[in-house]
Design an enzyme around this catalytic site. Structure first.
Site, PDB file in Angstrom:
ATOM      1  N   ASP A 520      50.456  34.741  32.861  1.00  0.00           N
ATOM      2  CA  ASP A 520      50.028  34.507  34.228  1.00  0.00           C
ATOM      3  C   ASP A 520      50.757  33.240  34.689  1.00  0.00           C
ATOM      4  OD1 ASP A 520      48.430  34.410  36.559  1.00  0.00           O
ATOM      5  OD2 ASP A 520      47.191  32.907  35.582  1.00  0.00           O
ATOM      6  N   ASP A 710      44.265  32.610  32.820  1.00  0.00           N
ATOM      7  CA  ASP A 710      43.154  31.670  32.904  1.00  0.00           C
ATOM      8  C   ASP A 710      42.094  32.050  33.920  1.00  0.00           C
ATOM      9  OD1 ASP A 710      44.656  31.189  35.183  1.00  0.00           O
ATOM     10  OD2 ASP A 710      43.964  29.119  35.294  1.00  0.00           O
ATOM     11  N   ASP A 714      42.685  37.484  35.924  1.00  0.00           N
ATOM     12  CA  ASP A 714      43.357  37.914  34.693  1.00  0.00           C
ATOM     13  C   ASP A 714      42.405  38.609  33.726  1.00  0.00           C
ATOM     14  OD1 ASP A 714      45.737  36.531  35.449  1.00  0.00           O
ATOM     15  OD2 ASP A 714      44.764  34.670  34.838  1.00  0.00           O
TER      16      ASP A 714
END
Lengths: 818, 56
Positions: A520, A710, A714
């Site tokens: 990410d 995080d 996600d």
């Protein structure tokens, strides 16, 4: 103040020129009180000191001096904790006991040493009505029993807070209690198995001695029967777990290590009972009991290590705020637990607080950070009428939000359902040991059959069964069952020391084989917050810009303030929303804001080249100008972590294919990807899109797919991935969905984690090699009919010992992963 | 050697008693927290009366 007190204080001051009466740290000059007997470095220390003395707990200082040098400043938040008195919280988390008292668990920040334990457990002295408080120093959870008639829970919480331990309600008490009971059952099984094994071994010594030196048949019989009694208990009580595991494996048609173990235990036990009743032949109960004991020890060790990681993650979940400020009809506000927020109620969200429910802004305007939900790094501006989602962070001024959806109805909850679906679809990781166990069973059973046939032909059926049983026992995968958990728990312990929590050993094992890694962007590869990447212009301008932005709550303004080492005073500041700030600094006119705004204000051109470079790098240019100095340009944005590029290339070198998926603007994602050397990057990916991407990658190859992220956005992808890794500063949703949580910032720990996984796998391979060698030798001897019970009794523990020492040692010697 | 007829059951009984005591202790939560009690014991200096047992 009594004379005595003044004298002792004076003496104390003579020793340390001017240190805080509570924590001993130096008192800042501004807080020094001329002539006062006691000096404090901060308001927190003053509060704690006052409480301790009022409650007659001055002894705390003696206690503390005995354990450590005081060094930590007291932290008191001064919160009211009204939410703890709310009926909704009481029914959820407070237990009524039979004698009319009540009990609840509270998580205390800052508990870390013997003095803390001493203080917290004497809570009843300063708060009448508290019957007992017991704190667990590792988990920092205090179980407080109190009389609800005499004291409110909020008062207890305020008392703990005033002692310097901010309080959080520790939810999930039932789950914690269940885990504790599970722990106890584990421990009891190990202990019972150990006691039985020890006693059977004593009897076995007599029996082996008798075999060599001769023994009275009466005593031979007695010892055999007693051995059998103890052995059967060992198999039926602590050994039951293996049979249960084997049955479950058979039912689901999966390979599991319990299967070969159960077969060996069953065959050995049956043959042992037969031989005891017949009064001749081997009885095997010593080997079986030791086997059960060693296997249980291995499991227990691994269970403890994993449990510690799960506990730690659970505690972090507890730390996230679970209360909201409700605004009543008459405009008064009160803090209430999240459970009592309903659709249609009005909640107040202060700066820096998390929006507790989905809703529409009714009063106030400012900016909210939705990066946890969307992955977008730039804050979104909101005004009356704008929708806000639960989980976003209010960055600026106080907002009042009319709640439109709570709990299950919120966007976060919808994302969490996605998480649940993703984790249901995902197939569990088959551990190496279980993969081997499947083949192992096949090979051993075939060998046993061959042995039976050969010896039936060569001798008789009885001898054949005897040799087959010996084979089954000697090949029992003790090393597999003991060494792998040992090696794993050593690795999990090492990971924990690197502040990485591994919730399942299988996840760590899966990381050993390179596959695809999806990163990410916001908060993982980048820092997840605004900061100044660089500044071009006269250095004095930094301070001037900070002075103008001092009052600003906008993240970009905060970044400029944080960047300046010192700042002059600004007067007559005028904030022009969306454009910038102008005012006077040191008598001269000054302005900070968008390049166009500053150009208009100053009448001079802003460095166009710097502005373009900032835009090219995906950063926001902010210009600053001051009369008589000139202009300068800040480049502000979500900075790429220093270690990201290096970590990505290290992962590449180990064979991983690294890609990036983010909910942020594709242009920004592309630039960050280029900066860290990732070629395959996608922007504006929805949470569902991320989960889809991960699922597709999983389906495309049998190699592991690792998702690193995080945010709530996600979480579904984390759950869908072979291994989901949540990184520092993550939202609770991602913590729950992930298998591994890295609590250190940066991408570097990821590389270390992968290295650790590889070295652990190597260790496990060596262990397996050694134990299979032993098994091959043992099986050969047994098939040839050379395996006496004595030889088996000697070889078994030696093989376990060797394998376990391999499992524990190499990691230590090699110094692990750094 | 006949003494063994008494010794053996007695030894087993003793072992059984030990196991029973351990199980009771484990179920009472004596092994739940192995970190705090050593710290607690350091400061038992004041006379506080009842030393309370582990949580149930």
């Amino acid at each position: 103040m009594s004379t005595l007190a003044v004298e002792t204080s004076a003496g104390r001051r003579a020793r340390a020129a001017c240190s805080c009466s509570h924590c001993g740290l130096p008192v800042p000059a501004g807080l020094f009180e001329e002539g006062a007997a006691e000096q404090f470095c901060c308001a927190g220390c003053r509060t704690v000191w006052g409480v301790l003395h009022a409650g007659g707990l001055e002894q705390y200082y003696r206690v503390r001096a005995a354990v450590e040098a005081p060094s930590e400043r007291a932290r008191t938040t001064g919160a009211r904790y009204e939410e703890l008195d709310d009926p909704a919280f009481r029914t959820a988390s407070v237990r009524e006991l039979e004698d009319g008292s009540a009990e609840t668990d509270l998580l205390l920040e800052g508990v870390h040493c013997a003095a803390c334990v001493w203080l917290v457990e004497r809570l009843g002295r300063v708060t009448p009505g508290v019957i007992e408080s017991r704190v667990h120093v590792r988990t920092r959870i205090a179980r407080v029993r109190f009389d609800p008639e005499r004291v409110a829970l909020s008062r207890i919480a305020r008392a703990l807070d005033s002692l310097g331990y901010p309080v959080h309600p520790a939810r999930g008490q039932a789950a914690r209690d269940a885990r504790t009971r599970e722990d106890r059952r584990h421990l009891i099984r190990v202990a019972v198995a150990g006691a039985l094994a020890g006693n059977i071994m004593l009897l076995a010594v007599a029996l082996y001695g008798g075999e060599i030196a001769g023994i009275d048949p009466l005593w031979d019989g007695v010892f055999r029967w007693v051995s059998m009694g103890l052995g059967v208990v060992s198999l039926a009580w602590p050994g039951r777990v293996f049979f249960r595991g084997a049955l479950a494996a058979l039912r689901t048609r999966t390979a599991h290590l319990d299967l070969p173990i159960a077969i060996a235990l069953l065959a050995g036990g049956a043959w042992g009972v037969t031989n005891t009743v017949r009064g001749t032949g081997e009885i095997y109960f010593d080997s079986l009991a030791v086997l059960v004991f060693l296997l249980l020890v291995g499991r227990w060790v691994q269970h403890r290590q994993q449990r510690a990681a799960a506990d730690e993650v659970g505690l972090m979940l507890t730390l996230t705020p679970t209360s909201a400020v409700l605004v009543a009809e008459d405009g008064s506000t009160r803090r209430a637990p999240i459970e009592s927020v309903a659709v249609g109620s009005l909640v107040e969200v202060g700066p820096g607080e998390v929006v507790p429910a989905d809703g529409v802004v009714e009063v106030g305007h400012g900016a909210v950070d939705e990066s946890l939900l969307t992955g977008e790094s730039a804050p979104v501006s909101v005004r009356a009428g704008s929708p806000v989602a639960a989980g976003s962070v209010n960055m600026t001024t106080v907002l009042r939000v009319r709640v439109a959806a709570v709990g299950e109805g919120t966007r976060v909850a919808r994302l969490m359902r996605l998480v649940a679906e993703a984790s249901e679809r995902k197939s569990p990781i088959v551990q190496l040991t279980d993969r081997i166990a499947g083949r192992f069973v096949l090979v051993v059973l075939t060998l046993a059959l061959v042995t039976t046939v050969i010896w039936t032909v060569r001798a008789d059926a009885h001898t054949a069964l005897e040799h087959a049983t010996a084979l089954l026992i000697i090949t029992c995968p003790c090393a597999l069952g003991l060494a792998t958990p040992m090696a794993m728990s050593v690795a999990l312990g090492r990971a924990a020391r690197m502040r990485t929590l591994v919730k399942s050993a299988a996840a760590l094992e899966a990381l050993a084989r390179p596959g695809a890694m999806v990163l990410d962007k916001t908060g993982t590869v980048t820092e997840g917050r605004m900061s100044a990447a660089w500044f071009e212009g006269d250095d004095r301008l930094r301070g001037i810009a900070a002075a103008l932005e001092e009052r600003s709550a906008h993240p970009i303004g905060r970044a400029i303030v944080a960047e300046a080492p010192s700042r002059p005073a600004a007067v007559a500041c005028e904030h022009l929303s969306g454009r910038g700030v102008r005012g006077r600094v040191d008598g001269g006119l000054a302005a900070v804001g968008s390049p166009e705004f500053v150009a208009d204000e100053s009448g001079v051109a802003v460095d166009a080249d710097a502005v373009r470079r900032a835009l090219d790098a995906g950063l926001t240019p902010v210009a600053v100008w001051a009369e008589g100095i000139g202009s300068g340009v800040f480049a502000i944005g979500d900075r790429v972590r220093d270690d990201a590029a290096e970590a990505v290339s290290a992962l590449r070198a180990m064979g991983w294919s690294v890609r990036m998926a983010s909910g942020d603007d594709p242009a920004v994602v592309g630039k960050v990807a280029a900066a860290v050397g990732v070629t395959d990057a996608e922007g504006r990916v929805s949470p569902e899109g991320k989960a889809d991407l991960v699922t597709r990658l999983c389906a495309a190859s049998d190699r592991p797919v690792v998702m690193v992220g995080d945010g709530v956005n996600d979480a579904a992808a984390l759950a869908a991935a072979t291994v989901g890794i949540a990184v520092h500063g993550g939202a609770e949703a991602s913590l729950e969905a992930a298998d591994i949580y890295i609590s250190e910032p940066g991408v570097r720990p990821l590389v270390e984690l992968v290295r650790l996984a590889r070295s652990t796998k190597r260790t496990i391979r060596i262990c397996l090699g050694a134990s299979l060698t032993y098994n091959a030798i043992g099986a050969t001897l047994a098939m040839c009919g050379l395996m006496s019970a004595l030889l088996a009794a000697v070889i078994m523990p030696i093989s376990s010992l060797v394998v376990v020492s391999i499992a524990v040692r190499p990691l230590k010697k090699r110094g692990g992963v750094r | 050697m006949t003494v063994l007829l008494i010794m053996l059951p007695m030894a087993l009984l003793l072992a059984g008693f030990g196991v029973y005591a351990f199980i009771r202790a484990a179920k009472a939560g004596q092994f739940d927290d192995l970190d705090t009690p050593p710290l607690r014991a350091v400061f038992d200096d004041e006379l506080e009366g009842k030393g309370s047992s582990g949580s149930g």
